[in-house]
Every structure is written in structure tokens, then in C-alpha cells.
Design a protein around this motif. Structure first.
Motif, PDB file in Angstrom:
ATOM      1  N   UNK A 275       0.927  -1.229   0.169  1.00  0.00           N
ATOM      2  CA  UNK A 275      -0.036  -0.071  -0.044  1.00  0.00           C
ATOM      3  C   UNK A 275       0.824   1.190   0.056  1.00  0.00           C
ATOM      4  N   UNK A 276       0.256   2.326  -0.781  1.00  0.00           N
ATOM      5  CA  UNK A 276       1.195   3.511  -0.810  1.00  0.00           C
ATOM      6  C   UNK A 276       2.216   3.580  -2.008  1.00  0.00           C
ATOM      7  N   UNK A 277       2.581   2.282  -2.623  1.00  0.00           N
ATOM      8  CA  UNK A 277       3.227   2.302  -3.672  1.00  0.00           C
ATOM      9  C   UNK A 277       2.714   3.121  -5.104  1.00  0.00           C
ATOM     10  N   UNK A 278       3.443   3.640  -5.692  1.00  0.00           N
ATOM     11  CA  UNK A 278       2.889   4.221  -7.184  1.00  0.00           C
ATOM     12  C   UNK A 278       4.280   3.998  -7.882  1.00  0.00           C
ATOM     13  N   UNK A 279       4.005   4.049  -9.274  1.00  0.00           N
ATOM     14  CA  UNK A 279       4.764   3.793 -10.433  1.00  0.00           C
ATOM     15  C   UNK A 279       5.765   5.019 -10.530  1.00  0.00           C
ATOM     16  N   UNK A 280       5.357   6.196 -10.298  1.00  0.00           N
ATOM     17  CA  UNK A 280       5.864   7.311 -10.449  1.00  0.00           C
ATOM     18  C   UNK A 280       6.426   8.147  -9.062  1.00  0.00           C
ATOM     19  N   UNK A 281       6.526   7.217  -7.994  1.00  0.00           N
ATOM     20  CA  UNK A 281       6.938   7.578  -6.724  1.00  0.00           C
ATOM     21  C   UNK A 281       6.458   8.845  -6.237  1.00  0.00           C
ATOM     22  N   UNK A 282       5.139   9.151  -6.631  1.00  0.00           N
ATOM     23  CA  UNK A 282       4.345  10.405  -6.097  1.00  0.00           C
ATOM     24  C   UNK A 282       3.716  10.344  -4.729  1.00  0.00           C
ATOM     25  N   UNK A 283       3.834   9.031  -4.290  1.00  0.00           N
ATOM     26  CA  UNK A 283       3.161   8.316  -2.874  1.00  0.00           C
ATOM     27  C   UNK A 283       4.363   8.051  -2.046  1.00  0.00           C
ATOM     28  N   UNK A 284       3.839   7.793  -0.877  1.00  0.00           N
ATOM     29  CA  UNK A 284       4.812   7.216   0.174  1.00  0.00           C
ATOM     30  C   UNK A 284       4.238   6.023   0.980  1.00  0.00           C
ATOM     31  N   UNK A 285       4.913   4.858   0.810  1.00  0.00           N
ATOM     32  CA  UNK A 285       4.921   3.620   1.470  1.00  0.00           C
ATOM     33  C   UNK A 285       5.260   3.907   3.159  1.00  0.00           C
ATOM     34  N   UNK A 286       4.925   2.871   3.897  1.00  0.00           N
ATOM     35  CA  UNK A 286       5.263   2.963   5.287  1.00  0.00           C
ATOM     36  C   UNK A 286       6.886   3.047   5.276  1.00  0.00           C
ATOM     37  N   UNK A 287       7.245   2.095   4.407  1.00  0.00           N
ATOM     38  CA  UNK A 287       8.883   2.072   4.566  1.00  0.00           C
ATOM     39  C   UNK A 287       9.569   3.375   4.304  1.00  0.00           C
ATOM     40  N   UNK A 288       8.968   4.141   3.339  1.00  0.00           N
ATOM     41  CA  UNK A 288       9.666   5.497   2.967  1.00  0.00           C
ATOM     42  C   UNK A 288       9.422   6.393   4.185  1.00  0.00           C
ATOM     43  N   UNK A 289       8.208   6.319   4.843  1.00  0.00           N
ATOM     44  CA  UNK A 289       7.911   7.172   5.837  1.00  0.00           C
ATOM     45  C   UNK A 289       8.790   6.834   6.962  1.00  0.00           C
ATOM     46  N   UNK A 290       8.869   5.701   7.324  1.00  0.00           N
ATOM     47  CA  UNK A 290       9.875   5.296   8.555  1.00  0.00           C
ATOM     48  C   UNK A 290      11.379   5.492   8.252  1.00  0.00           C
ATOM     49  N   UNK A 291      11.546   5.471   6.862  1.00  0.00           N
ATOM     50  CA  UNK A 291      13.093   5.651   6.674  1.00  0.00           C
ATOM     51  C   UNK A 291      13.428   7.306   6.901  1.00  0.00           C
ATOM     52  N   UNK A 292      12.514   7.998   6.519  1.00  0.00           N
ATOM     53  CA  UNK A 292      12.781   9.364   6.640  1.00  0.00           C
ATOM     54  C   UNK A 292      12.680   9.970   8.043  1.00  0.00           C
ATOM     55  N   UNK A 293      11.850   9.179   8.773  1.00  0.00           N
ATOM     56  CA  UNK A 293      11.953   9.522  10.223  1.00  0.00           C
ATOM     57  C   UNK A 293      13.138   8.809  10.841  1.00  0.00           C
TER      58      UNK A 293
END
Length: 318
Positions: A275-293
Motif C-alpha cells: 500500500x502506498x506504492x506508485x509507479x511514479x514515486x508520487x506517494x509514500x509507503x510505510x517504508x519510506x515514511x519510516x526511513x525518513x523518520x
């Protein structure tokens, strides 16, 4: 063996516990319950019960058919094989962990499971937010390997019922930390509050049903840290509505819209990726949210994040 549904016997206890928690919340935590949210949770529970009646026969028929091809046979008196019951309970809970983790990793399964996470409140009524669409998501397939091993579908239905009963009481803020030995082995309100949180530090954690040891073994455990930050409940993109039908079907609608708009080579990815994956990278998955934190946390502390939290993120939403 006579029919036995442990959940049916537990329903009066569920009602009494919800009423008791409401009384506690009125004095200690007035915002724990919101009337419209609670009504939505109750409607979820009623709808999931109806769905279970409608589709339960088909699931049972499939399980009984597969049972004829079982690898091991406990005999005609399978229900009297005492050691098979605790073994079935533990294995069923392990497969629940697998299902639960997949339900946060694959959008197809998440579309059904998101119902349980859709409330921004955390109380015993939240436990009633069970899916209406689990049959279409094929969630029942995760339990079929145990049927093939030789566990009778009736035995599995009973131990799954006890698993569900156990998970009811952990949906509360009225209980803080349990004794250390209990917290080390069993799933608790503290551990499960983490699972329902949307805070970046808590994303992708604590999938256990009964035994928290699965999360400790497979690297998805996170300790609740109320002294550092308050938990925020719900989903990363909150519903913003108490509309029952929208709450039930919004993710299925989102999948259909994304697949319709996506280029052909990416259509299936919107069904099978996280969930949250997008082919153009316009959205965030939990992995990207957590990595930024984690990156911000590392900048603040000056220490590598791996030293403070060796558990790697897995990418599921809350």
C-alpha cells in the motif's frame, strides 16, 4: 464431536467489557470513545458476522475437500487427540502472523484488512471492526496448510475462535504494561497499541495474534514508548468520514481507480505491491515514511539508527 463456537459464548463477555471500559473512559479518558465511531465499529461487527454466515459454508466445504488429501491422519477420534489441540493453536497463531504481515504488505489483502485499522480511536469496540470482504480477498487460504497437514477443519475453527477471543481484550488503553514475563511472550495491549499506531517509529510492527514471540523472532517487534511520544491511531491517510460503506470499500475503490489510470505494465503492481506504492514515486509507503523518520532521528542523536534500533523496517502501513 458436537458443534462448538467459542466466539458465540464469548459475546456476552465482549458486551460487558465494552460497557465497563466505557465507564472507565468516562472518568479517566473521555476522548477514548466517540459515539459515531463506536456505532461504525458495531456496524462493522454486525456486517462481518453476516458475511461469515453467508460465506462460511463455502470455506468449510473447501477445507473439508482438502482434508481428504491430508498428509497425516489423527484417526476418526481426532478430537480426542489431546496434544493436537495445543499444537494446532500454536501453528494457527504462527500462520495468523504470516497472514497479518502479508495483509500489510500486499495491497490486495490490505484492502480487506484496512477495515480493522480505520478507527482513530483505540478501545474495545475497535476490535469489532472486522472485514466484510475477507472471502473475496482469499484470506482463509492462509489456514489451509494446516488442513493439509491433517488438522480437522472443525478443530481449526475452534482454535481460531479462541485466538480471536484473546485478541479482543488487547484493544484497550485502560491497561498499561503487564508483568515483564508476560510481555516477553504474549501479545498485550501495549504491544498491540503499537500495531495500531501511525507514528513512523511504530509502522510495520507487532503483527502477533496471541504470541508476541513471532515478532521477536522475525524482526518486527517494537516496544511501546509512551514517555517519548503519544500514539496516534488509524491509517496513514485517515478516512475523515464515519460513512460505513466508504469505510468498508474505500481501498477496493482506490485499487480499481489506480489500476484503471495506470500504464499497462504497472496495473498489477497496484494490486500486488505494498500500500502506498506508485509507479511514479508520487506517494509514500510505510517504508519510506519510516526511513525518513529514522534519517531525521539519526541527524538529531548523531548516532547511526542501526545502533539504537536494529530491527529493519518491512514497509507495511499501520
Amino acid at each position: 464431536m458436537p458443534e462448538f463456537d467459542p466466539v458465540a459464548y464469548a459475546v456476552p463477555g465482549f458486551v460487558l467489557l465494552v460497557l465497563a471500559e466505557m465507564l472507565w473512559a468516562r472518568r479517566k479518558r473521555p476522548h477514548a470513545y466517540e459515539p459515531r465511531d463506536t456505532l461504525t465499529s458495531l456496524a462493522f461487527g454486525l456486517g462481518s458476522t453476516v458475511a461469515g454466515v453467508v460465506f462460511g459454508g463455502a470455506i468449510l466445504a473447501a477445507a473439508l475437500w482438502l482434508y481428504d488429501y491430508r498428509l497425516f491422519d489423527f484417526g476418526e477420534s481426532w478430537w480426542a487427540v489431546w496434544w493436537a489441540w495445543p499444537l494446532a493453536f500454536v501453528l494457527d497463531d504462527l500462520l495468523y502472523y504470516v497472514f497479518h504481515r502479508m495483509a500489510h504488505r500486499v495491497r490486495w489483502f490490505w484492502a480487506s484488512h484496512v477495515n480493522h485499522h480505520s478507527s482513530q480511536h483505540y478501545n474495545l469496540s475497535t476490535a469489532l471492526r472486522q472485514t466484510w470482504t475477507g472471502f473475496f480477498a482469499l484470506s482463509f487460504a492462509f489456514g489451509l496448510p494446516l488442513v493439509l497437514l491433517g488438522f480437522h477443519p472443525a478443530m481449526l475453527a475452534i482454535v481460531s475462535g479462541f485466538n480471536l477471543i484473546y485478541q479482543f481484550w488487547i484493544h484497550t488503553e485502560a491497561i498499561g504494561q503487564m508483568p515483564r514475563w508476560f510481555e516477553a511472550v504474549m501479545n498485550t495491549p501495549s504491544h498491540h497499541r503499537v500495531h495500531h499506531a501511525t507514528n513512523p517509529r511504530y509502522l510495520d510492527r507487532n503483527y502477533a495474534g496471541v504470541f508476541i514471540v513471532w515478532d521477536r523472532m522475525f524482526g518486527t517487534f517494537e516496544q511501546e514508548r509512551p514517555e517519548e511520544e503519544a500514539i496516534r491511531y488509524g491509517i496513514v491517510k485517515q478516512l475523515g468520514s464515519f460513512n460505513l460503506l466508504w469505510a468498508v470499500f474505500h481501498e477496493w475503490i482506490g485499487i480499481a481507480q489506480d489500476m484503471w489510470r495506470a500504464p499497462w505494465k504497472h496495473k498489477l503492481s497496484y494490486l500486488l505491491r505494498e500500500p502506498g506504492w506508485s509507479h511514479d514515486g508520487s506517494r509514500e509507503t510505510s517504508a519510506t515514511i519510516r526511513a525518513r523518520w529514522e534519517a531525521r532521528r539519526g541527524d538529531v542523536t548523531g548516532k547511526p539508527v542501526a545502533e539504537e534500533n536494529p530491527i529493519a523496517g518491512s514497509g507495511e502501513p499501520a
